[in-house]
Design a protein around this motif. Sequence first.
Motif, mmCIF file in Angstrom:
data_model
loop_
_atom_site.group_PDB
_atom_site.id
_atom_site.type_symbol
_atom_site.label_atom_id
_atom_site.label_comp_id
_atom_site.label_asym_id
_atom_site.label_seq_id
_atom_site.Cartn_x
_atom_site.Cartn_y
_atom_site.Cartn_z
ATOM 1 N N GLN A 250 -87.692 61.217 -85.356
ATOM 2 C CA GLN A 250 -86.329 61.308 -84.581
ATOM 3 C C GLN A 250 -85.134 60.689 -85.682
ATOM 4 O O GLN A 250 -84.553 60.915 -86.449
ATOM 5 C CB GLN A 250 -85.844 62.649 -83.695
ATOM 6 C CG GLN A 250 -86.776 63.323 -83.335
ATOM 7 C CD GLN A 250 -86.260 63.944 -81.751
ATOM 8 O OE1 GLN A 250 -84.530 63.837 -81.358
ATOM 9 N NE2 GLN A 250 -86.892 65.168 -80.949
ATOM 10 N N LEU A 251 -85.487 59.061 -85.326
ATOM 11 C CA LEU A 251 -84.255 58.585 -85.248
ATOM 12 C C LEU A 251 -84.609 58.236 -87.678
ATOM 13 O O LEU A 251 -83.621 57.924 -88.003
ATOM 14 C CB LEU A 251 -84.621 57.285 -84.970
ATOM 15 C CG LEU A 251 -84.256 56.857 -83.572
ATOM 16 C CD1 LEU A 251 -84.956 55.858 -82.983
ATOM 17 C CD2 LEU A 251 -82.811 56.688 -83.397
ATOM 18 N N THR A 252 -85.737 58.736 -87.693
ATOM 19 C CA THR A 252 -85.784 58.377 -89.281
ATOM 20 C C THR A 252 -84.915 59.754 -89.637
ATOM 21 O O THR A 252 -84.564 59.534 -90.952
ATOM 22 C CB THR A 252 -87.387 58.317 -89.948
ATOM 23 O OG1 THR A 252 -88.033 57.162 -88.753
ATOM 24 C CG2 THR A 252 -87.455 58.081 -91.247
ATOM 25 N N TYR A 253 -85.679 61.024 -89.507
ATOM 26 C CA TYR A 253 -85.499 62.116 -90.362
ATOM 27 C C TYR A 253 -84.079 62.927 -89.743
ATOM 28 O O TYR A 253 -84.269 63.621 -90.233
ATOM 29 C CB TYR A 253 -86.818 62.793 -90.518
ATOM 30 C CG TYR A 253 -87.649 61.587 -90.901
ATOM 31 C CD1 TYR A 253 -87.986 62.328 -92.398
ATOM 32 C CD2 TYR A 253 -88.875 62.194 -90.331
ATOM 33 C CE1 TYR A 253 -89.467 61.209 -92.963
ATOM 34 C CE2 TYR A 253 -89.912 61.220 -90.740
ATOM 35 C CZ TYR A 253 -89.799 61.405 -92.480
ATOM 36 O OH TYR A 253 -91.256 60.898 -92.777
ATOM 37 N N GLY A 254 -83.708 62.845 -88.717
ATOM 38 C CA GLY A 254 -82.471 63.700 -88.073
ATOM 39 C C GLY A 254 -81.460 63.260 -88.456
ATOM 40 O O GLY A 254 -81.457 61.429 -88.507
ATOM 41 N N SER A 255 -80.659 63.719 -88.092
ATOM 42 C CA SER A 255 -79.104 62.669 -87.814
ATOM 43 C C SER A 255 -78.663 63.464 -86.530
ATOM 44 O O SER A 255 -77.807 62.818 -85.998
ATOM 45 C CB SER A 255 -77.754 63.810 -88.827
ATOM 46 O OG SER A 255 -78.362 65.021 -88.406
ATOM 47 N N THR A 256 -79.509 64.176 -85.071
ATOM 48 C CA THR A 256 -79.090 63.823 -84.524
ATOM 49 C C THR A 256 -78.369 62.013 -83.304
ATOM 50 O O THR A 256 -79.376 61.815 -83.559
ATOM 51 C CB THR A 256 -79.908 64.221 -82.707
ATOM 52 O OG1 THR A 256 -80.826 65.517 -83.978
ATOM 53 C CG2 THR A 256 -79.720 64.491 -81.353
ATOM 54 N N SER A 257 -77.374 62.527 -82.658
ATOM 55 C CA SER A 257 -77.082 61.093 -82.311
ATOM 56 C C SER A 257 -78.611 60.633 -80.878
ATOM 57 O O SER A 257 -79.270 61.361 -80.260
ATOM 58 C CB SER A 257 -75.987 61.073 -80.687
ATOM 59 O OG SER A 257 -75.897 61.690 -79.784
ATOM 60 N N ILE A 258 -78.960 59.490 -80.437
ATOM 61 C CA ILE A 258 -79.138 58.486 -80.003
ATOM 62 C C ILE A 258 -79.232 58.708 -78.737
ATOM 63 O O ILE A 258 -80.842 59.420 -77.746
ATOM 64 C CB ILE A 258 -79.099 57.147 -79.652
ATOM 65 C CG1 ILE A 258 -79.618 56.524 -81.116
ATOM 66 C CG2 ILE A 258 -79.945 56.944 -78.982
ATOM 67 C CD1 ILE A 258 -78.989 55.343 -81.383
ATOM 68 N N ALA A 259 -77.903 59.768 -78.383
ATOM 69 C CA ALA A 259 -78.138 60.126 -76.911
ATOM 70 C C ALA A 259 -78.810 61.273 -76.900
ATOM 71 O O ALA A 259 -79.552 61.477 -75.465
ATOM 72 C CB ALA A 259 -76.716 59.956 -76.652
ATOM 73 N N ARG A 260 -78.270 62.236 -77.639
ATOM 74 C CA ARG A 260 -79.086 63.809 -77.969
ATOM 75 C C ARG A 260 -80.947 63.014 -77.815
ATOM 76 O O ARG A 260 -81.162 63.981 -77.466
ATOM 77 C CB ARG A 260 -78.967 64.481 -78.885
ATOM 78 C CG ARG A 260 -77.373 65.377 -78.478
ATOM 79 C CD ARG A 260 -77.515 65.813 -77.448
ATOM 80 N NE ARG A 260 -78.030 66.795 -77.207
ATOM 81 C CZ ARG A 260 -77.520 68.211 -78.403
ATOM 82 N NH1 ARG A 260 -76.681 68.003 -78.526
ATOM 83 N NH2 ARG A 260 -78.471 69.073 -78.386
#
Length: 293
Positions: A250-260
């Motif tokens: 999720q950190l590499t491929y996504g743009s969702t916030s770290i909190a989410r």
Amino acid sequence: MNARPQTSANTPFPRFQLYGEADSFADPGFVHIESIASRSRSHDWEIRPHRHETLDQLLVIRSGRMEVRIEADLHSHAGPAIVHVPANIVHGFRFGDEVDGDVLTFSAELRGALRSSAAGDPGLVGGALVLTPAVDLLARLAPLVEQLRMECSGHEQDRITAAEWLVGLLLLQVGRVAVDAGDDGSAVSGRPQRFRDLVDRHFREHRPIAFYAAALAMTERSLTRLCRARFHCSPMHYVHRRLLLEAQRQLTYGSTSIARIAEDLGFADPSYFTRFYRRMTGKLPSTARRQAL
């Protein structure tokens, strides 16, 4: 240039993405195919014992001599042969220089997704398996293997989806024969495979090890021995590695916030997730995200 394999105190065997290449977490839709000769020739026809943390492999060998090591078991065969190696199973090969066959490498998560998306419980091969196939099975597999080669090397629209479906068809065909032969690989990997499947379904829930042990009809001590023998770590560390894998994706491929991301992975507070990620990797999640950009 070949990368140095990764090892640790808990991992006596090297981990690779593809043999001889740097270890990395697999994309959920990862599919790769190559001839056995194309890689093993440069290693003097020997693939030393190693494991793939998030990848399965299916070898379709039409002819030629080979030795197969799966964990502590050693098999000597003359082709044809079918070999399935699930993720995290230590395996190695020695081939004759006349070998004719292909090796398919694909995300273990893809096999789980294929199983869960089908109606009922499809008979996909799941455990470690060394099988001497009948001629008619090879005839059924041959066009699927060739089509997969075309999809993986081409640029057709929806080729990734097509490759995933072809992997599913191959696993289904091999699974049918394995069941008919009375060999589903359970002697090699039954409970480890079931443990992996349970972790894939429940890792976001932060269940205690007692939950997994009860689901497998084992004591916690027995589950710990099994995990240390098969995965070279404790059951809880295996669950944490699965959490880390999803976090990295999720950190590499996504743009969702770290909190989410923290919320999605079942952490009650983002600060708990940050401490977990730093303990597992030595980095902050924010650092990992910046490096992925």
